[in-house]
Design a protein around this motif. Structure first.
Motif, PDB file in Angstrom:
ATOM      1  N   ALA A 403       0.827  -1.209   0.000  1.00 15.49           N
ATOM      2  CA  ALA A 403       0.000   0.000   0.000  1.00 15.49           C
ATOM      3  C   ALA A 403       0.858   1.255   0.000  1.00 15.49           C
ATOM      4  O   ALA A 403       0.554   2.232  -0.702  1.00 15.49           O
ATOM      5  CB  ALA A 403      -0.929  -0.014   1.215  1.00 15.49           C
ATOM      6  N   VAL A 404       1.945   1.266   0.778  1.00 19.05           N
ATOM      7  CA  VAL A 404       2.830   2.429   0.796  1.00 19.05           C
ATOM      8  C   VAL A 404       3.430   2.658  -0.589  1.00 19.05           C
ATOM      9  O   VAL A 404       3.453   3.790  -1.100  1.00 19.05           O
ATOM     10  CB  VAL A 404       3.949   2.235   1.847  1.00 19.05           C
ATOM     11  N   ALA A 405       3.914   1.585  -1.199  1.00 14.30           N
ATOM     12  CA  ALA A 405       4.531   1.721  -2.525  1.00 14.30           C
ATOM     13  C   ALA A 405       3.538   2.266  -3.549  1.00 14.30           C
ATOM     14  O   ALA A 405       3.860   3.167  -4.341  1.00 14.30           O
ATOM     15  CB  ALA A 405       5.076   0.366  -2.978  1.00 14.30           C
ATOM     16  N   ILE A 406       2.303   1.764  -3.532  1.00 17.86           N
ATOM     17  CA  ILE A 406       1.318   2.205  -4.522  1.00 17.86           C
ATOM     18  C   ILE A 406       0.877   3.643  -4.259  1.00 17.86           C
ATOM     19  O   ILE A 406       0.756   4.445  -5.191  1.00 17.86           O
ATOM     20  CB  ILE A 406       0.110   1.252  -4.519  1.00 17.86           C
ATOM     21  N   CYS A 407       0.640   3.985  -2.989  1.00 18.49           N
ATOM     22  CA  CYS A 407       0.189   5.348  -2.678  1.00 18.49           C
ATOM     23  C   CYS A 407       1.263   6.393  -3.001  1.00 18.49           C
ATOM     24  O   CYS A 407       0.955   7.516  -3.397  1.00 18.49           O
ATOM     25  CB  CYS A 407      -0.209   5.445  -1.207  1.00 18.49           C
ATOM     26  N   VAL A 408       2.524   6.029  -2.834  1.00 17.44           N
ATOM     27  CA  VAL A 408       3.604   6.956  -3.175  1.00 17.44           C
ATOM     28  C   VAL A 408       3.758   7.069  -4.693  1.00 17.44           C
ATOM     29  O   VAL A 408       4.013   8.168  -5.227  1.00 17.44           O
ATOM     30  CB  VAL A 408       4.925   6.501  -2.527  1.00 17.44           C
ATOM     31  N   ALA A 409       3.582   5.953  -5.402  1.00 17.82           N
ATOM     32  CA  ALA A 409       3.819   5.961  -6.852  1.00 17.82           C
ATOM     33  C   ALA A 409       2.612   6.390  -7.667  1.00 17.82           C
ATOM     34  O   ALA A 409       2.759   6.841  -8.812  1.00 17.82           O
ATOM     35  CB  ALA A 409       4.254   4.564  -7.296  1.00 17.82           C
ATOM     36  N   SER A 410       1.398   6.269  -7.116  1.00 15.75           N
ATOM     37  CA  SER A 410       0.190   6.515  -7.920  1.00 15.75           C
ATOM     38  C   SER A 410       0.038   7.947  -8.426  1.00 15.75           C
ATOM     39  O   SER A 410      -0.578   8.138  -9.491  1.00 15.75           O
ATOM     40  CB  SER A 410      -1.060   6.104  -7.124  1.00 15.75           C
ATOM     41  N   PRO A 411       0.539   8.993  -7.731  1.00 11.69           N
ATOM     42  CA  PRO A 411       0.396  10.339  -8.318  1.00 11.69           C
ATOM     43  C   PRO A 411       1.031  10.476  -9.703  1.00 11.69           C
ATOM     44  O   PRO A 411       0.556  11.280 -10.516  1.00 11.69           O
ATOM     45  CB  PRO A 411       1.086  11.240  -7.291  1.00 11.69           C
ATOM     46  N   LEU A 412       2.079   9.701  -9.986  1.00 13.22           N
ATOM     47  CA  LEU A 412       2.729   9.819 -11.293  1.00 13.22           C
ATOM     48  C   LEU A 412       1.798   9.398 -12.430  1.00 13.22           C
ATOM     49  O   LEU A 412       1.596  10.168 -13.384  1.00 13.22           O
ATOM     50  CB  LEU A 412       4.020   9.000 -11.311  1.00 13.22           C
ATOM     51  N   PRO A 413       1.199   8.198 -12.404  1.00 14.31           N
ATOM     52  CA  PRO A 413       0.261   7.863 -13.493  1.00 14.31           C
ATOM     53  C   PRO A 413      -0.966   8.768 -13.516  1.00 14.31           C
ATOM     54  O   PRO A 413      -1.529   9.013 -14.589  1.00 14.31           O
ATOM     55  CB  PRO A 413      -0.116   6.398 -13.209  1.00 14.31           C
ATOM     56  N   ILE A 414      -1.390   9.273 -12.348  1.00 16.65           N
ATOM     57  CA  ILE A 414      -2.520  10.212 -12.340  1.00 16.65           C
ATOM     58  C   ILE A 414      -2.150  11.468 -13.126  1.00 16.65           C
ATOM     59  O   ILE A 414      -2.933  11.977 -13.937  1.00 16.65           O
ATOM     60  CB  ILE A 414      -2.921  10.560 -10.898  1.00 16.65           C
ATOM     61  N   TRP A 415      -0.945  11.967 -12.904  1.00 19.09           N
ATOM     62  CA  TRP A 415      -0.490  13.167 -13.607  1.00 19.09           C
ATOM     63  C   TRP A 415      -0.305  12.896 -15.097  1.00 19.09           C
ATOM     64  O   TRP A 415      -0.701  13.690 -15.949  1.00 19.09           O
ATOM     65  CB  TRP A 415       0.812  13.659 -12.973  1.00 19.09           C
ATOM     66  N   LEU A 416       0.281  11.740 -15.423  1.00 20.49           N
ATOM     67  CA  LEU A 416       0.554  11.429 -16.827  1.00 20.49           C
ATOM     68  C   LEU A 416      -0.728  11.221 -17.626  1.00 20.49           C
ATOM     69  O   LEU A 416      -0.748  11.453 -18.835  1.00 20.49           O
ATOM     70  CB  LEU A 416       1.430  10.175 -16.915  1.00 20.49           C
TER      71      LEU A 416
END
Length: 852
Positions: A403-416
């Motif tokens: 969950a930590v890994a996904i929550c930290v990384a998810s803003p990038l695909p949201i922005w892209l």
């Protein structure tokens, strides 16, 4: 006669659970279908335009009114606590009540969900179950009284509006409103000045007196008006009714959502408002409802998550920081649940965001490969968060890391992919909360081992139903064709949404298939030879021969820090099962019981103690475990054992019969056993073939040369060949002898086993032992009174009707002829639904081939 109560009861429970999942899904699907019918092919465009028409003042006012409504809800708890007479810190009241209402209104079943929060929040403050029940009752009555009066007023004054959504005409609704008001006045008169007391499950609950009832009603009216106003300010100025009239419509929609059993009335609430406000544009109503859900449901949840992440609550160092300390103690037990719900919400938001089209302004500058890839990755991240959120509620460390890994990384695909910035910010807030509460997620275990609860399955299904509907609602103007799947273009929002939904479906299918194919939890690594050798001094001080089971080498060992005691244990299914009481001095054993409980908690398993005695029953109860009787162990006193006298005539005849049959007895020392293994193996194989059975494990030994070589073995020989044998367990400090593995040839002379035991009794007495354990007779010695506990009745029924499968009564009769003293043996395990699961896990573990 065959008893069918248990199977039918289990089937009925399973049907109820499936119905509790399918009914809300069906209601949501029908409500969403009704919603879609209110829009034309460009409904999404109308809703989006209504979003853009909201002013900052409207949004701010909706937030403030919603928070003010929550402040009133906290007052209900304060009123309920006032009667208990127990002083509770205001910070504890505020946080507990806030969490109870935030989680209860979001998850659904507010009385049950909020009651669970209050039970944990107020129990540590000194309140008993009845007092906490009084708080829950007061909170429930607060809503009921206020809604009662407001609904009566609304139906009396404006019945025509309610008639649009209810299958009754205006006259009937107006009469119903008058009846509601008269009923409320009658109830206020009936409760009197002292209130009324009634009993529920043996706990006394108090209906408030007239003064308290009126005060609670007034507070409830204010709270409901504030909640309705938080929605009303989001409607356009063209709304045909004022706030007083809208409150009644709002209550009708809320009650419709409650009756639907869908969490937070999702879909049903919106459909009801569309019916109740036909003069308002459907796009404006739906946009207002969505913003209202964000401000009234999601925002409180995020506030609770922020509280979880606040560092000041995690370090109440100053003695004067009473509010901080009380707040942290109240909040901490609920951190995993709060964060799990927040992670679930972020996952749902990511999937929804993958369904919505990107703005044309973003598409003009986007890169197609990055856009397509990020779209799929974002939706995949969302579905993974949905699947692992329940693991967070159970404090799984693996779920936390993912969950930590996904929550930290998810803003990038949201922005892209040009997604919503607020979702990216929410993911980062949740990531901070996860990191701040990292010590709360300590349980080991694979994610596929996590059992799924029915409410979680329901919530997952609700999200999927809503997302599928949203896909067809947003792209209702697009005609579906097979070619859509293969259209890759910057403007191809619909194909991207379809592919994202396919990724979500595939991820769910793979996860479900993995759950089906995944075997049960693997066993813990058994103790190695070095560990077993180190236990020799402890075994020398053991008073119970059951301690020798550790030498079967199929169990793990939990030792205390001083190395003075141990617990032998193994994992199966959802249980960590200890074999017998801990071995060691009493103080060490009690500490090991708690250490075992901590180990089970770390592994995310239920703690189970199998075949324990009466020595530590109080400690097991302190752990919150229940005790159920498994049977009784036959213990033969050896000090006065003799074959003389009338009472021993049967034993004397059996012994003489064995002598006449040419049977001889001897005990082979442990160092002689390796040379005897080939002959013993012939006896064991013939015995297993005759019984059509297999080797068992955990609670008894198996034919393993290494194991047998650790003990002396009692042999019965006839005409120079071994016809029966048994390996001997010895507890020197308890002067106790016992046997474990007992095997004999099918053609051994009749009475061979009687001869073996009689010779063992005589030999053990000569060695200075004072007692001999014949082992446990399962399901014996149980209470048979008609008012006995449920377990005793069920176990007695099994013992009576299961005789042809397992000789319960025959085994007890065999042991009874040696005139033993019977001592009870118990299973210590969590109660409720955990008890049958613990029994099943223990039974399966014993039936497994050793070392599997």
């Amino acid at each position: 006669m065959t008893d069918t109560t248990a199977p039918s009861s289990t089937t009925s429970l399973r049907v109820k659970r499936v119905f509790a999942v399918l009914f809300p899904l069906a209601v949501l699907a029908l409500a969403l279908h009704g919603l879609a019918g209110a829009f034309d092919a460009h409904g999404y465009r109308a809703v989006r335009q209504a979003f853009h028409d909201f002013s900052a003042g409207q949004l701010l006012l909706a937030v403030l009114l919603g928070l003010a409504s929550y402040a009133c809800l906290i007052g209900f708890d304060a009123i309920g606590l006032n009667r208990s007479g127990v002083r509770v810190h205001p910070a504890r009241i505020g946080i507990t009540a806030f969490l109870a209402h935030a989680l209860g209104q979001t998850v659904g079943f507010a009385a049950l969900t909020g009651g669970a929060v209050r039970l944990r929040g107020y129990r540590s403050a000194g309140l008993d179950l009845a007092q906490i029940g009084q708080v829950v009752l007061m909170s429930t009555l607060g809503f009921v009284f206020g809604a009662w009066v407001l609904l009566g007023v609304a139906l009396s004054l404006e019945p025509a509006a309610a008639a649009l959504a209810l299958p009754l005409h205006s006259g009937a609704l107006q009469a119903l409103g008058v009846l509601l008001l008269l009923a409320y006045v009658s109830a206020a008169l009936l409760v009197g000045r002292q209130g009324r007391t009634f009993s529920v499950l043996g706990h006394g609950l108090w209906l408030p007196d007239r003064r308290t009832m009126l005060a609670v009603t007034a507070l409830s009216i204010v709270e409901l008006v504030l909640a309705a106003a938080a929605f009303y300010v989001l409607l356009p100025d063209s709304a045909p009714t004022g706030l007083p009239g809208f409150v009644g419509l709002y209550l009708v929609a809320v009650l419709a959502g409650l009756i639907s059993t869908v969490p937070a009335g999702l879909g049903v609430f919106e459909w009801s408002l569309l019916k109740l406000l036909p003069q308002v544009a459907p796009g404006a109503v739906l946009a207002a409802a969505l913003v209202y859900r964000i401000t009234y449901y999601v925002l409180p949840l995020l506030l609770a998550t922020v509280l979880a992440a606040a560092p000041t609550l995690r370090r109440p160092l100053r003695a004067s920081a009473g509010v901080t300390r009380a707040g942290w103690k109240t909040l901490r037990p609920w951190l995993p649940n709060i964060i799990a719900l927040a992670v679930f919400s972020v996952g749902a938001a990511l999937i929804v965001d993958g369904t919505l089209p990107a703005t044309h302004r973003y598409l003009r500058t986007a890169s197609l490969p990055l856009l397509e890839t990020s779209h799929l990755l974002g939706s995949l991240a969302g579905v993974v968060l949905l699947l692992i959120a329940q693991g967070l509620a159970r404090r799984s460390h693996a779920a936390w890391m993912l969950a930590v890994a996904i929550c930290v990384a998810s803003p990038l695909p949201i922005w892209l992919r040009g997604g919503q910035v607020l979702i990216a910010l929410a993911a980062l807030v949740v990531a901070v909360a996860l990191w701040s509460a990292r010590r709360e997620f300590y349980r080991e275990g694979a994610l596929l081992d996590q059992a799924w609860s029915w409410p979680w399955i329901r919530n997952l299904g609700l999200v999927l139903v809503a997302v599928v509907w949203l896909l067809f609602f947003v792209y209702s103007h697009v005609e579906y064709q097979n070619e859509l799947w293969w259209q890759f273009a910057l403007s191809g929002n619909a194909p991207r949404a379809l592919r994202a939904l396919l990724v979500v479906a595939m991820a769910l299918a793979i996860f479900g298939l993995g759950r089906l194919l995944h075997s049960t939890r693997g066993p813990l690594p058994p103790a190695d030879d070095a560990t077993l050798q180190a236990l020799t001094p402890v075994l020398a001080q053991a008073k119970d021969t059951q301690a020798c089971l550790v030498l079967t080498a199929d169990k793990a060992v939990l030792r205390d820090a001083q190395g003075l005691g141990f617990v032998m244990m193994q994992r199966h299914g959802g249980s960590l099962i200890a074999m017998g009481d801990p071995v060691g001095p009493p103080d060490i054993a009690r500490a090991l019981i708690w250490q075992f409980r901590e180990e089970a908690d770390r592994l995310g398993l239920r703690p189970v103690f199998y075949q324990v005695g009466e020595a530590y029953w109080q400690t097991y109860l302190d752990l919150g475990l229940g005790l159920v009787k498994l049977g009784e162990e036959a213990m033969v006193p050896l000090q006065d054992f003799t074959l003389e006298g009338r009472d021993r005539a049967d034993l004397r005849q059996a012994w003489n019969r064995g002598k006449r049959s040419g049977l001889t007895f001897r005990v082979a020392a442990a160092d002689e056993v390796p040379a005897l293994i080939p002959a013993l193996s012939l006896v064991s194989t013939a015995w297993l073939d005759d019984k059509a059975g297999e080797e068992k494990g955990f609670s008894l030994g198996s034919f393993d040369p290494t194991y047998l070589a650790r003990f002396p073995i009692a042999l019965v020989e006839a005409e120079g060949r071994i016809v029966a044998f048994a390996n001997l367990w010895h507890a020197p400090a308890g002067h106790e002898l016992s046997v474990d593995l007992m095997r004999h040839l099918p053609d051994a002379p009749k009475g061979t086993m009687d001869f073996l035991f009689i010779e063992l009794f005589l030999w053990a007495r000569a060695q200075g032992d004072t007692r001999f354990s014949l082992g446990m007779a399962p399901l014996s010695g149980l209470a048979t009174h008609r008012l006995a506990g449920r377990w005793n009745r069920v176990a007695s029924l099994v013992a009576r009707h299961g005789e042809r499968f397992y000789g319960f009564s025959g085994l007890r009769r065999f042991k009874s002829k040696f005139a033993p003293q019977w001592r009870p043996r118990y299973l210590a395990a969590p109660g409720g639904v955990h008890l049958p699961a613990a029994l099943l896990d223990a039974t399966r573990l014993i039936s497994l081939e050793p070392r599997r």
